[in-house]
Design an enzyme around this catalytic site. Sequence first.
Site, mmCIF file in Angstrom:
data_model
loop_
_atom_site.group_PDB
_atom_site.id
_atom_site.type_symbol
_atom_site.label_atom_id
_atom_site.label_comp_id
_atom_site.label_asym_id
_atom_site.label_seq_id
_atom_site.Cartn_x
_atom_site.Cartn_y
_atom_site.Cartn_z
ATOM 1 C CD GLU A 49 -2.539 -1.435 2.702
ATOM 2 O OE1 GLU A 49 -2.499 -0.441 3.349
ATOM 3 O OE2 GLU A 49 -2.965 -2.537 2.905
ATOM 4 C CG ASP A 60 -2.391 8.124 9.613
ATOM 5 O OD1 ASP A 60 -2.448 6.846 9.802
ATOM 6 O OD2 ASP A 60 -3.035 8.698 8.474
ATOM 7 C CE1 TYR A 175 -6.701 -1.702 7.952
ATOM 8 C CE2 TYR A 175 -5.750 -0.741 5.801
ATOM 9 C CZ TYR A 175 -5.669 -0.896 7.264
ATOM 10 O OH TYR A 175 -4.654 -0.204 7.735
#
Lengths: 265, 265, 403, 403
Positions: A49, A60, A175
């Site tokens: 990725e 994040d 995911y």
Amino acid sequence: MSFIRQFFGNMRKANQKVLSIYLPAGYPTSEATLPLLDTLVEAGADMIELGIPFSDPLADGPTIQRASQQAIANGTTLLQSLNFLRLFRTKHPQVPALLMGYANPFFRFGWDRLVDMAAAADVSGFIIPDLPPEECEPILSRIHSSGMDLIFLATPNTPPERLRLINAKGRGFLYAVSLTGVTGARKNLPPETKAFLQRLRRESSHPIMVGFGISTPQLAAQMAKEGNGVIIGSAVIDLIENSPDLPAARKTVFEFVSQVKKAMG
Amino acid sequence: MSFIRQFFGNMRKANQKVLSIYLPAGYPTSEATLPLLDTLVEAGADMIELGIPFSDPLADGPTIQRASQQAIANGTTLLQSLNFLRLFRTKHPQVPALLMGYANPFFRFGWDRLVDMAAAADVSGFIIPDLPPEECEPILSRIHSSGMDLIFLATPNTPPERLRLINAKGRGFLYAVSLTGVTGARKNLPPETKAFLQRLRRESSHPIMVGFGISTPQLAAQMAKEGNGVIIGSAVIDLIENSPDLPAARKTVFEFVSQVKKAMG
Amino acid sequence: MKTQLIPAIKATQYPDKSGKFGPFGGKFVPEILIPAITELEDAYLSVREDPEFLREFGYYLSEYVGRPNSLTFADRLTEKIGGAKIYLKREDLNHTGAHKINNVLGQLLLARRMGKKRIIAETGAGQHGVATATVAAKFGMDCIVYMGEEDTVRQRLNVSRMQLMNAEVRAVKTGSRTLKDAINEAIRDWVTHVEDTFYCIGSVVGPHPYPMMVRDFQSVIGQETLSQHMEAEGRLPEAIVACVGGGSNAMGMFAPFVEHQAVALYGVEAGGRSGKIGDHAATLTYGEPGILHGMLTYLLQSEAGQVSDVHSISAGLDYPGVGPEHSQLKDSGRVTYGSVTDREALEGLKLLSATEGIIPALETAHAVYYACELARKMSREESLVICLSGRGDKDMETVEKHL
Amino acid sequence: MKTQLIPAIKATQYPDKSGKFGPFGGKFVPEILIPAITELEDAYLSVREDPEFLREFGYYLSEYVGRPNSLTFADRLTEKIGGAKIYLKREDLNHTGAHKINNVLGQLLLARRMGKKRIIAETGAGQHGVATATVAAKFGMDCIVYMGEEDTVRQRLNVSRMQLMNAEVRAVKTGSRTLKDAINEAIRDWVTHVEDTFYCIGSVVGPHPYPMMVRDFQSVIGQETLSQHMEAEGRLPEAIVACVGGGSNAMGMFAPFVEHQAVALYGVEAGGRSGKIGDHAATLTYGEPGILHGMLTYLLQSEAGQVSDVHSISAGLDYPGVGPEHSQLKDSGRVTYGSVTDREALEGLKLLSATEGIIPALETAHAVYYACELARKMSREESLVICLSGRGDKDMETVEKHL
Ligand SMILES: Cc1ncc(COP(=O)(O)O)c(C=O)c1O
Ligand SMILES: Cc1ncc(COP(=O)(O)O)c(C=O)c1O
């Protein structure tokens, strides 16, 4: 059938777990990206990725935040990243490669232009963490008709009805976010993760890749058992960040990824 | 008839203008007060006002403010000041001596006790700038019955009806404030002062002493013409403040007061 | 829609014609000021019941100041204390953040009528200075504010606010360089410019008619409280607590309640660091009658009658005198006066901030602490009102230093 | 007596069911937040017309915040400018000094209903942080406020205020260390503690339902203005001006006027030092559509879609995005957006302070300056309302530096 689905079919047939590694494009330098991608493949990564840096990576943790800032400072662009992927796919046609990034750089680039150029670069699919199913219409059908996949995420708090929607819109794989939190290497994962993954397996027919927080071969092996494979990001970036130069980074990344792959059996 | 009224009668008969000097008790030191009072008389002062220092002299300018602070710091008390006056009157029985001060130190001492002890010290009268006629009842009749006077002030903005009240309550002399402002030496007095003093002379039968701002022999001479005499305070204190020691202070004060007296003819 | 407020200023028994509250009050001023305070008294008495003046006053209180302000039920503080119901009269919500502006508005409307365009004021905490600068700006008047040099430092924020509103702030460097000296300096200015100058005093202090007039203008606090509490609880409160510097927020709050003997009234002074003279500003607690700033009242002073230096963590309570009506109310026993230390005030400030999300002024914090102690001993059926005289923004630097 | 206020929250045409204002808005959030914003949307829609919720909201707005606040006629400013009559909607009189608390109150009442006890918020100028800390204290909730490190310095006073009310202030050291990064950090916290945490956003930004919900809670500003102006002038105003950071005071003000086409609406952004990217925060003036913080809206960004650093003298306008409804109102032409520089804002601040005795927040000062320019060109028969979104106390240090 999309390349990613074919790939997962092959892996399942071979009774192999999938190891996917996230690497921010242009990190730690523009020159490092292609060599590091090679290293990942050499060490046993099954899937890649490539991250497009964004100024405001709000899902994040600190590791990827720092890496994104560095990549932006290095002048990394989306066009350049597409070029990296084209070269990578030419060299490693068997390894699926996804474009991962926040919506805005893609949106500014233009959804249509993005899909067309990604298809031309032989990109396998997209992960766009802030583009949930309800916002994916402007891009989804064009991605599919270009033979690529748009990957959605499922989280421990995703309720069953919603999982059905995600299953319906998503393609390629699901995911599975291992925990409620931002990205970043963790020592352990919460005990609930296992039950969550079991639920996903029951309620989804997509291959399941487990990501967020996986930091060790042991954790990777454990999680891989609960699905089709794992995704590792911050743990690898941490290694790169702590390396004095590119050869050292390649060496330590190689060792870590090899160990993970080995542990996953 | 009070001592002050007799005094003014005598001065008028002798065709003499009256020079009154204000000196803060205990300034610049306790030891200096009696010698300085002697100097004033020697130089020609006809009348003395001894100031009781107060922490908040709100009708005074910077000179007297500083002197008051100094006197308080020196530990000057009302009892001590009464003692100074007793000694002064013994030595100079012909010179009227007034006690001048803000109301609070007197009030705290006790009005009755104050009047009794002042009478015992042979004090001639009182000037209490923040005790206007409407507030003087607790003390006025006792002062009068002890043969002393309470001096009131008239100011340029005092209207005629009020002047009648002041005339009625006051005794001894009328303190004519030459200007609208606080105490302190001025280079000049405003042009309206003359008309104001003329009005006072028309509307009051008391002797008129002009005070506030008089700083030079010329000004003193000018003002003395418009009434029965002048009162000088800050100008003398300024001289003391600028002297290195007591002998020097006595010398310069002596010279100044002599000049003033001479100018007043 | 907010209904327009016309405060009914009620002539009470006190002061008498000579400006006395029993033995206290009066007009102990230099002769030169007598015509000025007489003119002021006449002017004030002529507007006191003038409907047009009251309408104007009410208009600005409502449209500009934001009155009526709320009576907030402090549910969490009440619960925490576990006694009487605690209500807060929210003067902190007024424009400029304290009760001071009620009075300033009244005085400057009067000044406007009297044709005076030069306004002077003293200020301690800066709240009265800010309020005066504010209304002077709104009315287009010149404004000079005297402020002790020490206070210009501890309340720097307020100095900037005044300057922005084109007021001239004069730092007073005489005496103790605090509120008392600022008043001295303002009076000196007044003496010098008595013809064209209006002295806007910031509390129920000074010569008659100020203590009466300021009380009247501030009594809008108590009037609103009375009817708001009536509406909320159907009866009068059992107790009322206010801090006392000069005493204007307290007098404004107490005024309409004094005649209601069943309402216990409490005034809270600054206990400072200790009960030693110079360490506090608790005039009614420790003082003796004296004469200062034109009035006979309790004072903190030496044996010799020199006014003491005082100390309080809150600049607005840092005053050695107190309004003469408070002196009378103390001697008559109608109001109970107590004191609260710097440390306790800080505790009060923290407590109200944490439980109610309202940061009171340090001045007000004294009342908060005292009220909590009181409420604890009262029953849950009773209720108590704190006069929340101002907000604490101005005090944040001081508070930071002490936490 | 103040009548209790029940704000009628009116469901308007926008956003549509998916949270879109035309092409803008939406829910561009990580999957993990979808259940949270869905739960929030459901909860909000269920209380939106619930009389009990509205009663509660009205109770606190009135008793605690001090609403309705005034519509003050700025007579001296009007005279000075010599054009339209200028009115000021006095959000500065609210408890804590700005409009922010209207929204916070609505959200935390909702949070209380939803059983959430951990509140997080971002803040720029600190006003939203203070408002959140305040209401959290009042309701006994835990509160964490994210604030850009740079802003913790320029708005230090507000940091102390929050801490006093027991909020934890977390200085954000990532990115540009200002408002945008504080939002990122708050979202990261929310992602991590999504089960028990309520994210109280401070403007009409973020994913659906925030832009709608915050607008609704703030629309009490416009509703009051509408009826107050009607009462004062017997008609609607000709023009309304509000500053735009995220855009909540403007949206709250505009909301009830949007349908009245005759009322001209103006939004004023921060023009900063110059029109160069990085030197301003004028998103609608210079930006392009993009996706940030969960919404599709105009953004200041690079060609590559990286969000720009922005600059404004006022921390509260220092944001590279804007509420999505503003983006729609810009494109539809219903609202005119302009910008005002740092220097002009300071002029506006000084002008209002000196003529009206009201020191506005630096954010608000942008609207003041723009409104004066506008009023000058209007006739004396017309009238214009400025949304006085907050008071300037918090900005005194900054202002001092620039005078
Ligand atoms: C908020 C506040 N409360 C109280 C006071 C004390 O004054 P007073 O006793 O006159 O109300 C002040 C004075 O500055 C103040 O600012
Ligand atoms: C007083 C004031 N006005 C305006 C703003 C800008 O926010 P918004 O555009 O959401 O009203 C802020 C933000 O902090 C503020 O404090």
